[in-house]
Scaffold this active site. Structure first.
Site, PDB file in Angstrom:
ATOM      1  N   GLU A 225       0.823  -1.207   0.000  1.00  0.00           N
ATOM      2  CA  GLU A 225       0.000   0.000   0.000  1.00  0.00           C
ATOM      3  C   GLU A 225       0.859   1.260   0.000  1.00  0.00           C
ATOM      4  O   GLU A 225       0.544   2.248  -0.674  1.00  0.00           O
ATOM      5  CB  GLU A 225      -0.938   0.009   1.214  1.00  0.00           C
ATOM      6  CG  GLU A 225      -1.967  -1.108   1.233  1.00  0.00           C
ATOM      7  CD  GLU A 225      -3.049  -0.938   0.174  1.00  0.00           C
ATOM      8  OE1 GLU A 225      -3.040   0.074  -0.546  1.00  0.00           O
ATOM      9  OE2 GLU A 225      -3.909  -1.831   0.073  1.00  0.00           O
ATOM     10  N   ARG A 229       0.769   3.820  -3.313  1.00  0.00           N
ATOM     11  CA  ARG A 229       0.121   5.110  -3.056  1.00  0.00           C
ATOM     12  C   ARG A 229       1.134   6.230  -2.840  1.00  0.00           C
ATOM     13  O   ARG A 229       1.045   7.284  -3.469  1.00  0.00           O
ATOM     14  CB  ARG A 229      -0.798   5.003  -1.836  1.00  0.00           C
ATOM     15  CG  ARG A 229      -1.897   3.974  -1.971  1.00  0.00           C
ATOM     16  CD  ARG A 229      -2.904   4.082  -0.850  1.00  0.00           C
ATOM     17  NE  ARG A 229      -3.724   2.864  -0.732  1.00  0.00           N
ATOM     18  CZ  ARG A 229      -4.988   2.847  -0.360  1.00  0.00           C
ATOM     19  NH1 ARG A 229      -5.611   3.970  -0.052  1.00  0.00           N
ATOM     20  NH2 ARG A 229      -5.656   1.703  -0.256  1.00  0.00           N
ATOM     21  N   ASP A 375      -5.326  -9.819  -8.063  1.00  0.00           N
ATOM     22  CA  ASP A 375      -5.575  -8.964  -9.225  1.00  0.00           C
ATOM     23  C   ASP A 375      -4.326  -8.392  -9.894  1.00  0.00           C
ATOM     24  O   ASP A 375      -4.038  -8.653 -11.064  1.00  0.00           O
ATOM     25  CB  ASP A 375      -6.538  -7.842  -8.847  1.00  0.00           C
ATOM     26  CG  ASP A 375      -6.156  -7.127  -7.550  1.00  0.00           C
ATOM     27  OD1 ASP A 375      -5.123  -7.464  -6.941  1.00  0.00           O
ATOM     28  OD2 ASP A 375      -6.903  -6.212  -7.135  1.00  0.00           O
ATOM     29  N   GLU A 546     -11.858   0.752 -10.391  1.00  0.00           N
ATOM     30  CA  GLU A 546     -11.483  -0.214 -11.430  1.00  0.00           C
ATOM     31  C   GLU A 546     -12.337  -0.116 -12.691  1.00  0.00           C
ATOM     32  O   GLU A 546     -11.824  -0.226 -13.813  1.00  0.00           O
ATOM     33  CB  GLU A 546     -11.537  -1.638 -10.863  1.00  0.00           C
ATOM     34  CG  GLU A 546     -10.443  -1.953  -9.866  1.00  0.00           C
ATOM     35  CD  GLU A 546     -10.721  -1.372  -8.489  1.00  0.00           C
ATOM     36  OE1 GLU A 546      -9.763  -1.197  -7.708  1.00  0.00           O
ATOM     37  OE2 GLU A 546     -11.908  -1.090  -8.184  1.00  0.00           O
ATOM     38  N   THR A 633      -0.863   0.550 -10.249  1.00  0.00           N
ATOM     39  CA  THR A 633      -2.155   0.044  -9.814  1.00  0.00           C
ATOM     40  C   THR A 633      -2.892   1.020  -8.902  1.00  0.00           C
ATOM     41  O   THR A 633      -4.015   0.737  -8.496  1.00  0.00           O
ATOM     42  CB  THR A 633      -1.996  -1.329  -9.136  1.00  0.00           C
ATOM     43  OG1 THR A 633      -3.260  -1.982  -9.081  1.00  0.00           O
ATOM     44  CG2 THR A 633      -1.399  -1.187  -7.741  1.00  0.00           C
TER      45      THR A 633
END
Length: 656
Positions: A225, A229, A375, A546, A633
């Site tokens: 994360e 980010r 994913d 998404e 992502t």
């Protein structure tokens, strides 16, 4: 007589076309006589009849001549002499000689009569008007999205500045991501793309002044994360603000960005990455630990000892780019060794379980899915290949990533794709018990990343038209792009089927072997009401990106305007049901009822991803073109290696 179609030759100065040539009256009459029934029946025609016809023709001629020239029959002598088919006129008398010449002169050949300009240009003018209307409409929509971003930022700034996330109903901040001001860093490049300079300044100066002390003081963060980010956000801000000369000169910005010197963003990124590196160096295998204590520069595995497959395989875009910028290969080496190790592990038709052990380096469990924890493994296979193709990690070949991706997509098509009943929506299911278990018709909203990824893999970020013209698409690529559009339709219907027009976190699908009654989305007008099943525990919406991400990518690649309309409908639903008057937007607990109960949380990705992709969807395709930038992502754009892209394009062309 039929008139031929007008051609470009007809519009030239030399109109040599008998279809538009005027003939003399004498020729008209004689041709009529010679081609009439008189000619065909002349054998039975008497001399008297023939003389009568000649007299009628002569009278008609004299009448016309008198009408057009006003010349008295008594003052002129007219004699027709046919010489080799040409007409000559002999006149006596002087006053009317010129008029007679004008009368008998062969008239000029006239150009074809074109339709009036308004009629001839109807199609082109209509197309131009439609194009202008489309541009204006898209600009209005972009402005609306930018207003939504400002509303979200204002709520965060007023009630949660410096915290990771805003709780808009409680009007306070919360630190759920390590306390690094995640919303600030995650939002910065979105503000840059939208040209919101005041927000760029506010976020930029916070990063310059406040982030260093947070890095020194804060404790545990998740490697994945924090990388996607915060590290990704810092690297993207450095790139878009002009820090990287190779790629930032033409990413499409029309606004001069303010804020700190771009070098600040790179310095903060390197400081953070140095602390995160311990997750790699502490592990006994190439698989990093999941958690890092920043102030101690220490790392440890998750409580169950496992790492998520998607998390360890979704660090490479960021760490490789940092190595490229800093000149220090350690970041890219550590991250790329993960993928090199995963290449050696056994798979099921390219599909992998969702957990992996950093202690053994092997997959753990059998659960196979493209939703949570699985994913972005598939996403980064193709995106890292796009980023580094031809250039590669330290000059090495990364074609194995494309091979892993191609094998995985074949596995998805063979094992995970089914159609719902009764209407036949194409969806991606799961194998909870692995290759020997049964298919389960459950699809997370997270899986809606897949249409965009399939489209990128099919065209390498080019438009479909250009990729086809340059011979870059194989039959398999064309099939994958069709599959992308089919799954995109399903993702959109997951929104359209609900009362609010917003998708649930998870959907199940009606199949021949699976059905649960009474769990519909609530929109009685949807033709897919019986195809999509929404359990009570799955009805929440977290403002996820998404679906709009894939809408953005598919619109760029296919140029199909329906994706604009789908995106606009989704944005309007967010505006109607998640906007908080005092500032910010709130997640929802149930998308199937009105009014939907709210959850009091604005995720950082709503500003960093959802609104960014919506803004880009309605914008110019020259802004962050997909053959020059790859989005991590968390939607942070990073530049594709120019050398790599050129080498790949050349090799593909030669192969074709």
């Amino acid at each position: 007589m039929a008139v031929l179609p007008i051609t470009s030759h007809d519009l030239q100065s030399d109109y040599d076309n008998a279809k538009f040539r005027r003939r003399s009256l004498f020729k008209v009459i004689t041709q009529a006589v010679l081609t009439s029934n008189v000619r065909r029946n002349c054998g039975s025609c008497g001399v008297g009849k023939l003389l009568a016809l000649l007299m009628i023709a002569g009278l008609a001629f004299l009448t016309v001549a008198h009408t057009n020239s006003g010349i008295s029959a008594a003052s002129e002598i007219v004699q027709h002499i046919n010489v080799r088919g040409e007409e000559k006129v002999i006149t006596e008398g002087h006053g009317n000689a010129e008029l007679l010449k004008r009368f008998w002169r062969k008239p000029p050949r006239l150009p074809p009569k074109l339709p009036p300009r308004g009629k001839a240009g109807n199609n082109s003018l209509a197309a131009e008007a439609h194009n202008q209307q489309h541009i204006l409409g898209s600009a209005v929509r972009q402005n609306k999205v930018a207003e939504a971003f400002r509303h979200a930022w204002t709520g965060y700034k007023n009630y949660a500045m410096g915290s990771d996330e805003l709780m808009p109903l409680s009007k306070r901040g919360v630190d759920g991501l390590g306390g690094l001001g995640a919303t600030i860093v995650d939002s910065l490049d979105t503000a840059m793309i939208m040209g919101l300079n005041d927000i760029v300044q506010e976020a930029g100066y916070w990063i310059e002044k406040k982030l260093p002390e947070r890095l020194n003081e804060k404790g545990q963060v998740n490697l994945f994360e924090t990388t996607i980010r915060v590290l990704g956000g810092l690297l993207s801000a450095y790139c878009l603000s002009g820090g990287e000369n190779e790629t930032t000169g033409d990413w499409g910005s029309r606004t001069k960005l303010d804020g700190p010197n771009p070098a600040i963003y790179l310095e903060r990124a390197q400081d953070l990455a140095d602390r995160l590196m311990v997750a790699f160096t502490s592990s006994p295998t190439p698989i990093p630990y999941s958690d890092v204590v920043l102030r101690e520069r220490s790392a440890h595995p998750a409580p169950d000892g496992l790492s998520s497959t998607s998390e360890v395989s979704s660090l490479q875009l960021e760490f490789w780019y940092l190595s490229k910028l800093s000149g220090n290969p350690k970041y890219g080496d550590a991250a790329m060794h993960v993928l090199e190790h995963l290449k050696t592990l056994p798979k099921f038709e390219g599909l992998v379980p969702i957990y992996i052990s950093p202690h053994s380096g092997h997959f753990s469990g059998q659960n196979i899915r493209l939703g949570s924890r699985g994913d972005s493994y598939y996403e980064y296979l193709v995106k890292v290949w796009l980023q580094q193709r031809g250039a590669g990690h330290g000059g090495s070949d990364v074609s194995y990533l494309r091979e892993m991706y191609d094998e995985a997509i074949k596995g998805v098509k063979n094992r995970l794709i089914q159609k719902s009943i009764p209407k036949g929506l194409v969806f991606v299911g799961e194998l909870p018990s692995g290759k020997d278990g049964s298919f389960y018709p459950k699809m997370d909203h997270l899986v809606c990343f897949l249409p965009g990824t399939l489209a990128l893999g099919a065209t390498r970020g080019l438009t479909k038209q250009r990729a086809m013209e340059e011979g870059l698409m194989t039959i398999e690529d064309i099939e994958n792009l069709k599959l992308a559009e089919d799954i995109m339709k399903t993702c959109y219907e997951m929104y359209s089927v609900t009362t609010t027009g917003l998708a649930p976190e998870i959907a199940h699908f009606h199949t021949q072997k699976f059905y649960e009654d009474g769990l519909q989305g609530g929109n009685k007008s949807s033709e897919f009401l019986d195809d999509i099943i929404i359990r009570y525990a799955d009805r929440h919406n977290l403002l996820r990106p998404e679906t709009v991400e894939s809408l953005f990518v598919l619109h760029r690649i296919t140029q199909d305007p329906k994706y604009l309309e789908w995106g606009w409908q989704i944005f309007q639903a967010f505006e109607s049901h998640t906007k908080v008057d005092s500032g910010g937007y709130s997640s929802l607990n149930d998308v199937t009822v009105l009014p939907p109960p709210r959850r009091d949380k604005m995720e950082t990705f709503f500003l960093g991803e959802t609104l960014k992709y919506l803004y880009l969807l309605f914008g110019d395709s020259n802004v962050l073109p997909l053959d020059k930038f790859v989005f991590n992502t968390e939607a942070h754009p990073l530049p594709i290696s120019r050398k790599g892209a050129e080498n790949d394009l050349t090799s593909q062309t030669q192969a074709s």
